[in-house]
Design a protein around this motif. Sequence first.
Motif, mmCIF file in Angstrom:
data_model
loop_
_atom_site.group_PDB
_atom_site.id
_atom_site.type_symbol
_atom_site.label_atom_id
_atom_site.label_comp_id
_atom_site.label_asym_id
_atom_site.label_seq_id
_atom_site.Cartn_x
_atom_site.Cartn_y
_atom_site.Cartn_z
ATOM 1 N N PHE A 124 -1.540 6.602 -2.968
ATOM 2 C CA PHE A 124 -2.066 5.254 -2.881
ATOM 3 C C PHE A 124 -3.547 5.316 -2.520
ATOM 4 N N VAL A 148 -0.764 -1.732 0.054
ATOM 5 C CA VAL A 148 0.089 -0.808 -0.710
ATOM 6 C C VAL A 148 1.083 -1.599 -1.556
ATOM 7 N N GLU A 185 -0.760 -2.747 -4.491
ATOM 8 C CA GLU A 185 -1.010 -1.628 -5.408
ATOM 9 C C GLU A 185 0.248 -1.275 -6.201
ATOM 10 N N VAL A 186 1.402 -1.290 -5.548
ATOM 11 C CA VAL A 186 2.670 -1.034 -6.242
ATOM 12 C C VAL A 186 2.919 -2.124 -7.277
#
Length: 137
Positions: free
Chosen positions: A100, A108, A111-112
């Motif tokens: 990441f 995070v 971002e996922v």
Amino acid sequence: MPRRKTLHFRKESKETLPSGYEIHKRHYRSQSCEGCPLKERCTMAAGNREVVVSLERLHYQNQARDLLRSEEGYALAVRRMTEPESVFGQLKNNRGFRRFLLRGMEKVTLEVGWLSLAHNVLKLAATDQKRRAAILQ
């Protein structure tokens, strides 16, 4: 516990989380760790070894273990191996995603989400391209 000494019940306590959820705990302590040659392997505490147990947590762990050992749980585990695990493998190997870039749970998670969106769009584009190629033939 390295020497398998019995831990004796000491007290019960209650902890309230910021969400308002109450955790009931039971505290167990050894009689004496003084002079024990294995104390460094057993506990970092200055005094005797103490273990704190949440009975609710143990209950939920046993419930989860029983579910996983059931036929339904086994089927879910097999399904998990085939469905999301391959996506993570494709992200790592085919897309070069190794770590990441952002820190913190919110970032995070974002971002996922972006990775998942990109993966799904590329997958949709590949399926659409195959469909168009089949129509032209």
